[in-house]
Scaffold this motif. Structure first.
Motif, mmCIF file in Angstrom:
data_model
loop_
_atom_site.group_PDB
_atom_site.id
_atom_site.type_symbol
_atom_site.label_atom_id
_atom_site.label_comp_id
_atom_site.label_asym_id
_atom_site.label_seq_id
_atom_site.Cartn_x
_atom_site.Cartn_y
_atom_site.Cartn_z
ATOM 1 N N THR A 36 -9.293 -2.320 -1.705
ATOM 2 C CA THR A 36 -8.151 -2.717 -0.863
ATOM 3 C C THR A 36 -8.114 -4.229 -0.692
ATOM 4 O OG1 THR A 36 -8.190 -0.619 0.324
ATOM 5 C CG2 THR A 36 -7.075 -2.453 1.412
ATOM 6 N N VAL A 37 -9.283 -4.841 -0.501
ATOM 7 C CA VAL A 37 -9.361 -6.296 -0.351
ATOM 8 C C VAL A 37 -8.872 -6.982 -1.626
ATOM 9 C CG1 VAL A 37 -10.909 -8.277 -0.047
ATOM 10 C CG2 VAL A 37 -11.235 -6.223 1.337
ATOM 11 N N SER A 38 -9.347 -6.501 -2.771
ATOM 12 C CA SER A 38 -8.949 -7.091 -4.052
ATOM 13 C C SER A 38 -7.444 -7.018 -4.245
ATOM 14 C CB SER A 38 -9.662 -6.359 -5.189
ATOM 15 O OG SER A 38 -9.252 -6.869 -6.437
ATOM 16 N N ARG A 39 -6.876 -5.847 -3.930
ATOM 17 C CA ARG A 39 -5.432 -5.680 -4.084
ATOM 18 C C ARG A 39 -4.654 -6.571 -3.116
ATOM 19 N NH1 ARG A 39 -5.301 0.951 -4.685
ATOM 20 N NH2 ARG A 39 -5.695 1.004 -6.938
ATOM 21 N N ALA A 40 -5.158 -6.677 -1.893
ATOM 22 C CA ALA A 40 -4.477 -7.500 -0.880
ATOM 23 C C ALA A 40 -4.465 -8.972 -1.282
ATOM 24 C CB ALA A 40 -5.147 -7.331 0.479
ATOM 25 N N LEU A 41 -5.600 -9.456 -1.790
ATOM 26 C CA LEU A 41 -5.699 -10.870 -2.174
ATOM 27 C C LEU A 41 -4.872 -11.174 -3.423
ATOM 28 C CD1 LEU A 41 -9.511 -11.529 -1.531
ATOM 29 C CD2 LEU A 41 -7.574 -12.197 -0.102
ATOM 30 N N ASN A 42 -4.534 -10.122 -4.171
ATOM 31 C CA ASN A 42 -3.676 -10.294 -5.353
ATOM 32 C C ASN A 42 -2.240 -9.876 -5.082
ATOM 33 O OD1 ASN A 42 -5.372 -11.228 -7.719
ATOM 34 N ND2 ASN A 42 -6.616 -9.530 -6.988
ATOM 35 N N ASN A 43 -1.904 -9.772 -3.769
ATOM 36 C CA ASN A 43 -0.520 -9.475 -3.331
ATOM 37 C C ASN A 43 0.038 -8.175 -3.910
ATOM 38 O OD1 ASN A 43 0.068 -11.711 -1.604
ATOM 39 N ND2 ASN A 43 0.087 -13.000 -3.434
ATOM 40 N N SER A 44 -0.810 -7.149 -3.985
ATOM 41 C CA SER A 44 -0.349 -5.855 -4.487
ATOM 42 C C SER A 44 0.665 -5.235 -3.524
ATOM 43 C CB SER A 44 -1.535 -4.898 -4.654
ATOM 44 O OG SER A 44 -1.084 -3.583 -4.912
ATOM 45 N N PRO A 45 1.772 -4.690 -4.046
ATOM 46 C CA PRO A 45 2.763 -4.024 -3.199
ATOM 47 C C PRO A 45 2.241 -2.706 -2.624
ATOM 48 C CG PRO A 45 3.319 -3.771 -5.520
ATOM 49 C CD PRO A 45 2.169 -4.713 -5.469
ATOM 50 N N LEU A 46 1.085 -2.250 -3.106
ATOM 51 C CA LEU A 46 0.505 -0.998 -2.613
ATOM 52 C C LEU A 46 -0.143 -1.152 -1.247
ATOM 53 C CD1 LEU A 46 -1.205 0.170 -5.948
ATOM 54 C CD2 LEU A 46 0.994 0.941 -5.015
ATOM 55 N N ILE A 47 -0.356 -2.396 -0.831
ATOM 56 C CA ILE A 47 -1.016 -2.667 0.455
ATOM 57 C C ILE A 47 0.016 -3.096 1.480
ATOM 58 C CG2 ILE A 47 -2.849 -3.970 1.599
ATOM 59 C CD1 ILE A 47 -3.827 -2.142 -0.659
ATOM 60 N N LYS A 48 -0.058 -2.507 2.681
ATOM 61 C CA LYS A 48 0.873 -2.853 3.760
ATOM 62 C C LYS A 48 0.713 -4.326 4.136
ATOM 63 C CE LYS A 48 0.949 1.750 5.885
ATOM 64 N NZ LYS A 48 0.600 2.528 7.096
ATOM 65 N N ASN A 49 1.814 -4.951 4.530
ATOM 66 C CA ASN A 49 1.785 -6.377 4.881
ATOM 67 C C ASN A 49 0.820 -6.663 6.022
ATOM 68 O OD1 ASN A 49 3.546 -7.285 2.921
ATOM 69 N ND2 ASN A 49 5.366 -6.942 4.178
ATOM 70 N N GLU A 50 0.764 -5.760 6.992
ATOM 71 C CA GLU A 50 -0.133 -5.958 8.150
ATOM 72 C C GLU A 50 -1.587 -6.030 7.696
ATOM 73 O OE1 GLU A 50 -1.315 -3.697 12.342
ATOM 74 O OE2 GLU A 50 0.378 -2.973 11.157
ATOM 75 N N THR A 51 -1.959 -5.101 6.822
ATOM 76 C CA THR A 51 -3.331 -5.078 6.293
ATOM 77 C C THR A 51 -3.591 -6.298 5.417
ATOM 78 O OG1 THR A 51 -3.258 -2.660 6.274
ATOM 79 C CG2 THR A 51 -4.984 -3.702 4.973
ATOM 80 N N LYS A 52 -2.593 -6.621 4.605
ATOM 81 C CA LYS A 52 -2.698 -7.763 3.697
ATOM 82 C C LYS A 52 -2.928 -9.061 4.477
ATOM 83 C CE LYS A 52 0.195 -7.441 0.277
ATOM 84 N NZ LYS A 52 1.439 -7.533 -0.528
#
Length: 333
Positions: free
Chosen positions: A18-34
Motif C-alpha cells: 500500500t505504501v509503495s502504491r501510495a508513493l507512486n500515486n496509484s489510483p487504487l489507493i484512497k486520497n486520504e490514505t495516500k
C-alpha cells in the motif's frame, strides 16, 4: 540507517505494498490514505530506492538530454544554460543523462529499457534520423530549438527569424544601413533562420543586400574574430555587424579593438543569445536573450508530464525572445 517502505508501513498501519502504491500515486489507493503515507514519508525524510522503484513501476527513471553534438559547435554557455534549466526541474526525481547524438554509431542503445523519456536540443536536420528512431521505439520525446511537425513530438523553441529581424531592425532604427552579418555554423537550422531574419529586416526597410557583408562563421570566438578581420579589410567597412551568437560577437569585438577602432564609436556590434558574459564586456553587448534556461525548464516539465501522465500529443510551442539593449550600438542618425 536509511528509512524504508516497511518503516513507513509500520507507522501508517498498512502493508508495504500500500505504501509503495501510495508513493507512486496509484489510483487504487484512497486520497486520504495516500496523503497520510506521504506525510509520514516526508517527516521521516524518506528517499526512494530507485532500483527498487524500477522493479515496481517498470521504468528506468532515466531522462536523456541529447544535443546534436557536444563538440565546439555547441558553445559552453548554450550547453550550461540548457542543462541547468532541465536539471532544475528533474532534480532528484530522475537520473539525467547528457549525451551528444554524434557519439552514437547507431541507435540500438536508445531503448525504453534505458530511457523513460528524451529531451533533444536539436541544432540540425541531421537529427531527424535520431528523432524518428526514438518515435519508432515509443520513447516520449520533446525537441527543443527546432520545429518538428509530428503528432508524437512536442517542440519548444523561439522564433529565431523574428528575433534576428528585431535585432537588425534595432540597428536600422539607429541609423545603420551598412550592416554586416556573421553567420553561425553552416547547416544548422538556427543559422538559416537568423540569416532569413537579417535579410527580411533589410528588404522591408529598402536596404540593398551587400554580399560582401555576409560572413560565414562557426558559432565560436575564433570564427567571429577571423570573419570580422575580413569585414574590416573591405573598402567600405560596415557601420554595424550583427553576429549570430555572442561568442562570435566577442571574437568580432577583439578584431575591432586590435584594428585600433572603438565600439560603438567606429562600429556597432550586436550579438545573439545573451550568454551571461555579454553584460560584463566593455562596452556591454547589445544582444537577444532567447531564455535558453527557461526553454530547458519547459522541456523538462513537458517530458515529465509526457512520461508520468501520457500527455504527449504533438504540438509546437513558441517562447518569446527579448532584445537586450546595452552599450555596443551607437545611434548615428
Amino acid at each position: 540507517m536509511s528509512v524504508t517502505i516497511k518503516d513507513i508501513a509500520k507507522l501508517a498501519g498498512v502493508s508495504h505494498t500500500t505504501v509503495s502504491r501510495a508513493l507512486n500515486n496509484s489510483p487504487l489507493i484512497k486520497n486520504e490514505t495516500k496523503n497520510k503515507i506521504k506525510e509520514i514519508a516526508k517527516q521521516l525524510n524518506y528517499v526512494p530506492d530507485i532500483s527498487a522503484k524500477n522493479l515496481v513501476t517498470h521504468r528506468t527513471f532515466n531522462i536523456g538530454l541529447f544535443f546534436s553534438t557536444l563538440n565546439i559547435e555547441t558553445t559552453p554557455s548554450f550547453f550550461n544554460q540548457t542543462v541547468k534549466g532541465v536539471n532544475s526541474i528533474i532534480k532528484d526525481r530522475y537520473n539525467l543523462i547528457v549525451k551528444g547524438i554524434d557519439e552514437y554509431k547507431d541507435f540500438r542503445l536508445i531503448t525504453p529499457k534505458r530511457f523513460d523519456g528524451i529531451i533533444l536540443m536539436s541544432q540540425t536536420e541531421k537529427d531527424d534520423l535520431f528523432i524518428y528512431n526514438v518515435i519508432e521505439k515509443k520513447i516520449p520525446i520533446v525537441v527543443l530549438n527546432r520545429e518538428i511537425k509530428n503528432d508524437k513530438v512536442i517542440s519548444i523553441l523561439t522564433d529565431d527569424k523574428a528575433a534576428s529581424k528585431q535585432a537588425v531592425k534595432y540597428l536600422i532604427d539607429n541609423g545603420h544601413k551598412d550592416i554586416a552579418i556573421i553567420l553561425g555554423k553552416e547547416g544548422f537550422k538556427s543559422t538559416e533562420k537568423r540569416r532569413q531574419g537579417y535579410f527580411e529586416a533589410l528588404v522591408e526597410n529598402n536596404i540593398m543586400i551587400n554580399k560582401e557583408y555576409i560572413a560565414q562563421g562557426n558559432y565560436d570566438f575564433k570564427s567571429g574574430y577571423i570573419e570580422m578581420k575580413k569585414l574590416l579589410a573591405l573598402s567600405n567597412i560596415p557601420t554595424a555587424v550583427f553576429c549570430s551568437n555572442d561568442d562570435m560577437a566577442i571574437g568580432a569585438m577583439n578584431a575591432i579593438f586590435e584594428a585600433g577602432l572603438k565600439i560603438p564609436e567606429d562600429i556597432s556590434v550586436m550579438g545573439f543569445d545573451d550568454n551571461g558574459v555579454s553584460q560584463f564586456l566593455i562596452p556591454s553587448l547589445t544582444t537577444v536573450n532567447r531564455h535558453i534556461e527557461q526553454i530547458g525548464m519547459e522541456g523538462a516539465k513537458t517530458i515529465l508530464e509526457f512520461v508520468e501522465k501520457g500527455n504527449g500529443n504533438g504540438m509546437i510551442r513558441y517562447m518569446d525572445a527579448e532584445l537586450v539593449i546595452r552599450k555596443s550600438v551607437k545611434n548615428i542618425i
